[in-house]
Design an enzyme around this catalytic site. Structure first.
Site, short mmCIF file in Angstrom:
data_model
loop_
_atom_site.label_atom_id
_atom_site.label_comp_id
_atom_site.label_asym_id
_atom_site.label_seq_id
_atom_site.Cartn_x
_atom_site.Cartn_y
_atom_site.Cartn_z
N TYR A 234 17.80 29.48 9.70
CA TYR A 234 17.21 30.20 10.34
C TYR A 234 17.08 29.97 11.25
O TYR A 234 16.48 29.04 11.88
CB TYR A 234 14.96 29.75 9.62
CG TYR A 234 15.04 29.52 7.62
CD1 TYR A 234 14.79 30.85 7.40
CD2 TYR A 234 15.07 28.54 6.62
CE1 TYR A 234 14.81 31.02 6.31
CE2 TYR A 234 14.69 28.76 5.37
CZ TYR A 234 14.93 29.86 5.03
OH TYR A 234 14.86 30.69 3.69
N LYS B 196 0.88 -1.37 -0.06
CA LYS B 196 -0.35 -0.14 -0.38
C LYS B 196 0.92 1.21 -0.12
O LYS B 196 1.88 1.00 0.38
CB LYS B 196 -0.64 -0.36 0.64
CG LYS B 196 -0.19 -0.13 2.49
CD LYS B 196 -0.67 -0.23 3.65
CE LYS B 196 -0.39 0.03 5.47
NZ LYS B 196 -1.50 -0.88 6.14
N MET C 98 13.76 24.30 2.88
CA MET C 98 12.73 23.37 2.11
C MET C 98 13.94 23.02 1.07
O MET C 98 14.36 21.36 1.01
CB MET C 98 12.34 24.43 1.18
CG MET C 98 10.90 23.57 0.50
SD MET C 98 10.38 24.52 -0.51
CE MET C 98 8.95 25.37 0.52
N ARG D 98 -10.64 0.61 15.00
CA ARG D 98 -10.19 1.31 14.36
C ARG D 98 -10.96 0.71 13.06
O ARG D 98 -12.09 1.19 12.44
CB ARG D 98 -8.92 1.54 14.04
CG ARG D 98 -8.02 2.48 12.37
CD ARG D 98 -7.20 2.00 12.35
NE ARG D 98 -6.89 1.76 11.76
CZ ARG D 98 -5.80 1.33 11.35
NH1 ARG D 98 -4.71 1.54 11.23
NH2 ARG D 98 -5.23 -0.26 10.35
C1 LIG Z 1 -0.18 -2.09 7.00
C2 LIG Z 1 -0.73 -2.85 7.24
C3 LIG Z 1 0.03 -4.43 7.66
C4 LIG Z 1 1.24 -4.50 7.28
O1 LIG Z 1 2.35 -3.77 8.66
P1 LIG Z 1 3.54 -3.51 8.54
O2 LIG Z 1 2.77 -3.67 10.32
O3 LIG Z 1 3.74 -2.68 7.50
O4 LIG Z 1 4.14 -4.96 8.68
C5 LIG Z 1 -1.19 -5.28 7.97
N1 LIG Z 1 -1.83 -5.32 8.11
C6 LIG Z 1 -2.75 -4.58 7.89
C7 LIG Z 1 -4.04 -4.34 7.74
C8 LIG Z 1 -2.65 -3.36 7.55
O5 LIG Z 1 -2.97 -1.80 7.53
#
Ligand SMILES: *Cc1c(COP(=O)(O)O)cnc(C)c1O
Length: 365
Positions: free
Chosen positions: A261, A35, A309, A131
């Site tokens: 800065y 992702k 930046m 969640r």
């Molecule tokens: C992002 C995610 C993972 C992977 O988690 P990591 O900590 O990066 O290994 C696994 N399961 C779900 C549902 C996630 O959202």
């Protein structure tokens, strides 16, 4: 191609990290989590390099899956949040996506749609992350509705941990027992094997009870440890992203002069300051404090003054022989993104994932 800040992605390292994940749980299948553009590493290239060695991929939404399909990826893809809208369902099905169902709303939408071919569903159970997911009390009834639907082929039962990086924590133990408890009646009544999925990277590495039919490693594929402290197995991971730039200016600064800065850093002695062509516009965190380590010619030097930046300034007074054009490593194999993140009030996950497009990406394998 003049701006020297760039990231180099080591695809062979990602393959090796994946083999490590698989060797820890040899009886499990792997859903590689790619992702958010593979945590900033490039989802298409990462998927192509992992395709021969994993069963499946997962992304967070349909758009991310379609990019993979357009680029010729043919393995199944799981959508971690399922569909955001009923109109996505058919497109997802037509593109060999599997769907998480995390709510009653998604269940109703799925039952209301007619597919040409049935699809695989991952039923997400909220065992304590609070969640996404249906409650443990609802699992039996939701599972029964899914199992009775012509739209549904296989159902995987899954949950996600809130604190698996806490190696001996009670919360994960509690989530495991809630999961086992609520799925037991389904397993007892099923006339075939029910597939299960629990482990993210931290669980896969530290909680052997969570290694089920499908593991979902993410961050470990990219060579970053999910743990704050050192853990032996995690020390075998190879960071896959090298974030590099160059020294573009050097100057001597007298005692009492400030740098950058806000004048937040002041020379306590006659100092040499190297200016490096990287800043928050390139993904280097502005919150990184003076003292954050930077590697110049493989030697550590501390950040001096605020990140701007396009530029950072580093105190190289104690380094031998620094010259304009010298290579700088912001994070990567010899300097963990997790260490830099700890100076910037965040975690390695965020640093690698939010790299902006201005930084050119180069792949090596
Ligand atoms: C992002 C995610 C993972 C992977 O988690 P990591 O900590 O990066 O290994 C696994 N399961 C779900 C549902 C996630 O959202």
């Amino acid at each position: 191609m003049s701006r020297p800040s760039k990231i180099i992605i080591d695809l062979a390292a990602i393959q090796a990290n994946c083999r490590l994940a698989q060797s820890i749980a040899p009886r499990s299948k792997t859903v590689a989590v790619i992702k958010a553009d593979a945590y900033g590493h490039g989802a298409v290239e990462v998927a192509k390099s992992l395709e021969p060695q994993v069963e499946m991929f997962t992304v967070s939404c349909l758009e991310e899956a379609l990019v993979l399909r357009e680029n010729g990826l043919s393995k199944p893809i799981l959508l971690l949040e399922g569909c955001f809208d009923i109109s996505e369902l058919k497109i997802a099905a037509d593109n060999q996506c599997e769907l998480v169902v995390h709510s009653r709303l998604q269940l109703e939408q799925l039952l209301d749609t007619t597919f040409v071919t049935a699809i695989n569903i991952w039923l997400k159970i909220d065992t304590g992350m609070h969640r996404l997911g249906i409650s443990p009390q609802e699992v039996g009834s939701v599972y029964a509705k899914l199992a009775a639907s012509k739209n549904v082929k296989n159902i995987v039962l899954m949950t996600h941990f809130a604190h698996a990086d806490h190696v001996h924590g009670e919360h994960t133990a509690m989530q495991i027992s809630r999961f086992e408890e609520c799925i037991q009646p389904i397993i007892d009544n099923a006339n075939q094997k029910v597939e299960l999925s629990m482990a993210n990277s931290a669980a896969l590495l530290a909680w052997h009870q969570t290694r089920m039919d499908w593991n979902r490693p993410g961050i470990m594929l990219y060579g970053l440890s999910p743990f704050a402290g050192p853990i032996e197995v995690a020390s075998k991971l190879i960071p896959a992203m090298n974030f590099e730039s160059q020294v573009i200016a050097l100057r001597e600064v007298s005692t009492g002069e400030s740098v950058g800065y806000g004048c937040t850093w002041e020379a306590k002695r006659p100092s040499v300051i190297a200016t490096i062509a990287v800043g928050y516009g390139d993904g280097y965190p502005r919150t990184a404090k003076s003292g954050t380590p930077v590697l110049i010619n493989k030697q550590r030097a501390p950040l001096a003054g605020r990140v701007s930046m396009d530029l950072i300034t580093v105190d190289v007074t104690d380094l031998a022989n620094v010259q304009i054009g010298d290579n700088v490593l912001l994070w990567g194999k010899e300097l963990s993104a997790n260490e830099v993140a700890s100076w910037a009030g965040t975690i390695g996950y965020e640093l690698v994932t939010r790299m902006p497009r201005r930084v050119t990406r180069h792949f090596v394998s």
